[in-house]
Design a protein around this motif. Structure first.
Motif, PDB file in Angstrom:
ATOM      1  N   SER A  85      30.845 129.176  27.848  1.00 11.58           N
ATOM      2  CA  SER A  85      30.227 127.968  27.302  1.00 11.58           C
ATOM      3  C   SER A  85      30.612 126.800  28.194  1.00 11.58           C
ATOM      4  O   SER A  85      31.598 126.877  28.943  1.00 11.58           O
ATOM      5  N   VAL A  86      29.865 125.707  28.078  1.00  6.87           N
ATOM      6  CA  VAL A  86      30.332 124.480  28.727  1.00  6.87           C
ATOM      7  C   VAL A  86      31.679 124.074  28.148  1.00  6.87           C
ATOM      8  O   VAL A  86      32.445 123.343  28.787  1.00  6.87           O
ATOM      9  N   ALA A  87      31.995 124.580  26.956  1.00  2.00           N
ATOM     10  CA  ALA A  87      33.303 124.320  26.333  1.00  2.00           C
ATOM     11  C   ALA A  87      34.435 125.004  27.082  1.00  2.00           C
ATOM     12  O   ALA A  87      35.608 124.740  26.807  1.00  2.00           O
ATOM     13  N   ALA A  88      34.116 125.876  28.047  1.00  2.00           N
ATOM     14  CA  ALA A  88      35.140 126.474  28.901  1.00  2.00           C
ATOM     15  C   ALA A  88      35.524 125.558  30.054  1.00  2.00           C
ATOM     16  O   ALA A  88      36.465 125.846  30.791  1.00  2.00           O
ATOM     17  N   PHE A  89      34.799 124.446  30.191  1.00  6.17           N
ATOM     18  CA  PHE A  89      35.056 123.489  31.270  1.00  6.17           C
ATOM     19  C   PHE A  89      35.432 122.113  30.751  1.00  6.17           C
ATOM     20  O   PHE A  89      35.934 121.285  31.509  1.00  6.17           O
ATOM     21  N   GLU A  90      35.142 121.846  29.487  1.00  5.37           N
ATOM     22  CA  GLU A  90      35.327 120.507  28.938  1.00  5.37           C
ATOM     23  C   GLU A  90      36.106 120.579  27.621  1.00  5.37           C
ATOM     24  O   GLU A  90      36.234 121.641  27.024  1.00  5.37           O
ATOM     25  N   ALA A  91      36.605 119.430  27.197  1.00  5.62           N
ATOM     26  CA  ALA A  91      37.189 119.294  25.864  1.00  5.62           C
ATOM     27  C   ALA A  91      36.410 118.219  25.128  1.00  5.62           C
ATOM     28  O   ALA A  91      35.942 117.260  25.743  1.00  5.62           O
ATOM     29  N   TYR A  92      36.252 118.390  23.829  1.00  9.31           N
ATOM     30  CA  TYR A  92      35.564 117.358  23.058  1.00  9.31           C
ATOM     31  C   TYR A  92      36.215 117.201  21.696  1.00  9.31           C
ATOM     32  O   TYR A  92      36.859 118.124  21.189  1.00  9.31           O
ATOM     33  N   GLU A  93      36.065 116.031  21.119  1.00  4.55           N
ATOM     34  CA  GLU A  93      36.711 115.705  19.852  1.00  4.55           C
ATOM     35  C   GLU A  93      36.352 116.721  18.768  1.00  4.55           C
ATOM     36  O   GLU A  93      35.193 117.118  18.642  1.00  4.55           O
ATOM     37  N   ASN A  94      37.370 117.122  18.020  1.00  2.67           N
ATOM     38  CA  ASN A  94      37.223 118.022  16.870  1.00  2.67           C
ATOM     39  C   ASN A  94      36.847 119.461  17.260  1.00  2.67           C
ATOM     40  O   ASN A  94      36.555 120.268  16.385  1.00  2.67           O
ATOM     41  N   GLY A  95      36.884 119.743  18.543  1.00  2.00           N
ATOM     42  CA  GLY A  95      36.486 121.080  18.977  1.00  2.00           C
ATOM     43  C   GLY A  95      37.588 121.867  19.645  1.00  2.00           C
ATOM     44  O   GLY A  95      37.323 122.838  20.352  1.00  2.00           O
ATOM     45  N   SER A  96      38.845 121.492  19.419  1.00  2.00           N
ATOM     46  CA  SER A  96      39.934 122.093  20.198  1.00  2.00           C
ATOM     47  C   SER A  96      40.083 123.591  19.964  1.00  2.00           C
ATOM     48  O   SER A  96      40.465 124.327  20.877  1.00  2.00           O
ATOM     49  N   GLY A  97      39.808 124.068  18.754  1.00  2.00           N
ATOM     50  CA  GLY A  97      39.913 125.502  18.493  1.00  2.00           C
ATOM     51  C   GLY A  97      38.943 126.295  19.339  1.00  2.00           C
ATOM     52  O   GLY A  97      39.309 127.290  19.975  1.00  2.00           O
ATOM     53  N   TYR A  98      37.707 125.832  19.384  1.00  2.00           N
ATOM     54  CA  TYR A  98      36.672 126.528  20.152  1.00  2.00           C
ATOM     55  C   TYR A  98      36.849 126.324  21.649  1.00  2.00           C
ATOM     56  O   TYR A  98      36.772 127.277  22.428  1.00  2.00           O
ATOM     57  N   THR A  99      37.112 125.075  22.063  1.00  2.00           N
ATOM     58  CA  THR A  99      37.236 124.838  23.501  1.00  2.00           C
ATOM     59  C   THR A  99      38.447 125.557  24.087  1.00  2.00           C
ATOM     60  O   THR A  99      38.382 126.082  25.206  1.00  2.00           O
ATOM     61  N   SER A 100      39.536 125.628  23.351  1.00  2.00           N
ATOM     62  CA  SER A 100      40.707 126.342  23.866  1.00  2.00           C
ATOM     63  C   SER A 100      40.431 127.835  23.964  1.00  2.00           C
ATOM     64  O   SER A 100      40.837 128.492  24.932  1.00  2.00           O
ATOM     65  N   ALA A 101      39.712 128.376  22.983  1.00  2.00           N
ATOM     66  CA  ALA A 101      39.368 129.800  23.029  1.00  2.00           C
ATOM     67  C   ALA A 101      38.425 130.096  24.190  1.00  2.00           C
ATOM     68  O   ALA A 101      38.588 131.105  24.898  1.00  2.00           O
ATOM     69  N   LYS A 102      37.451 129.215  24.419  1.00  2.00           N
ATOM     70  CA  LYS A 102      36.506 129.444  25.511  1.00  2.00           C
ATOM     71  C   LYS A 102      37.168 129.254  26.874  1.00  2.00           C
ATOM     72  O   LYS A 102      36.840 129.969  27.835  1.00  2.00           O
ATOM     73  N   HIS A 103      38.093 128.309  26.969  1.00  2.00           N
ATOM     74  CA  HIS A 103      38.864 128.179  28.204  1.00  2.00           C
ATOM     75  C   HIS A 103      39.631 129.479  28.488  1.00  2.00           C
ATOM     76  O   HIS A 103      39.654 129.972  29.617  1.00  2.00           O
TER      77      HIS A 103
END
Length: 243
Positions: free
Chosen positions: A131-149
């Motif tokens: 996901s683009v969440a594997a490259f970025e962080a966004y508010e309220n999304g730390s659970g998903y963005t950390s998992a995708k990273h």
């Protein structure tokens, strides 16, 4: 083997379902896995594939799934998802566990189980949908963005570890794709999920499936390492032009 085979996880809907159709059109016999077996069976009948129950968070389920696949040329790690949209201070640990089990450890389990068959094929391909969440962080999304990273780092590490083996690895990182993703994230709240995509000319599952098909059709010496794809209306994870 004369028939090339592809394996798609999370194939009961969305990107996984569309990818299974695309690879079947290319002549692959497609093994499709997910928990919703009734949906899988209808899809398998349509594309001439094989439906297998799969829960990527369960070791025994993954082992049984891999054992039922005689050989594999392509693996598409598509199973994953998000739950909740809470700030760190209000994080739901059960939601975090689900996201890490599904996106990270699920990808690890399936890849590890099928890797010997992909290598043995002499021309293997692993596509991981991050996901683009594997490259970025966004508010309220730390659970998903950390998992995708973490999922992305797993995939990128494997790219180095398999250097010299007959296996290519491609990471596809989509932006906003209008699927059941937000419906799952918001626990079935259809109204809230619809607002995520409101006013945007979103990507659809077929857009990503066509990219997977393009990757799979490249000759063995061509490795498309990373593909980031967003709708024109999206500049970043949380930045959109809405009409």
């Amino acid at each position: 083997m004369s028939t090339r085979t592809a394996v798609v996880t999370g194939a009961s809907s969305g990107i996984g379902e569309a990818t299974a159709r695309e690879l079947a059109k290319q002549g692959y016999h497609v093994y499709i896995g997910a928990r919703r077996v009734d949906r899988l069976e209808r899809l398998a009948a349509e594309i001439g594939g094989t439906a297998l129950p799969l829960d990527v968070t369960d070791d025994a389920s993954v082992e049984a799934f891999a054992a039922a696949i005689e050989h594999a040329n392509v693996l598409v790690n598509n199973a994953g998802g998000a739950k909740g949209l809470a700030p760190v201070a209000q994080a739901d640990l059960d939601d975090w566990r689900w996201m890490w089990e599904t996106n990270v450890l699920g990808t690890l389990r399936v890849t590890k189980a099928l890797l010997p068959k992909l290598i043995a094929s002499g021309d293997g391909l692993i596509v991981t949908i991050t996901s683009v969440a594997a490259f970025e962080a966004y508010e309220n999304g730390s659970g998903y963005t950390s998992a995708k990273h973490a999922q992305a780092v797993l995939h990128r590490t494997l790219r180095t570890e398999l250097l010299g083996q007959p296996v290519r690895l491609t990471e596809i990182a989509p932006g906003a794709v209008e699927t059941e993703f937000s419906l799952v994230r918001f626990g079935g709240d259809a109204e809230r999920a619809a607002k995520v995509y409101e006013g945007i000319d979103n990507l659809v599952a077929d857009d990503i499936a066509e990219i997977v098909g393009f990757v799979a059709s490249r000759p063995p010496h061509v490795n498309l390492d990373q593909i980031i794809v967003k709708p024109r209306d999206q500049a970043a994870a949380g930045r959109f032009h809405r009409r």
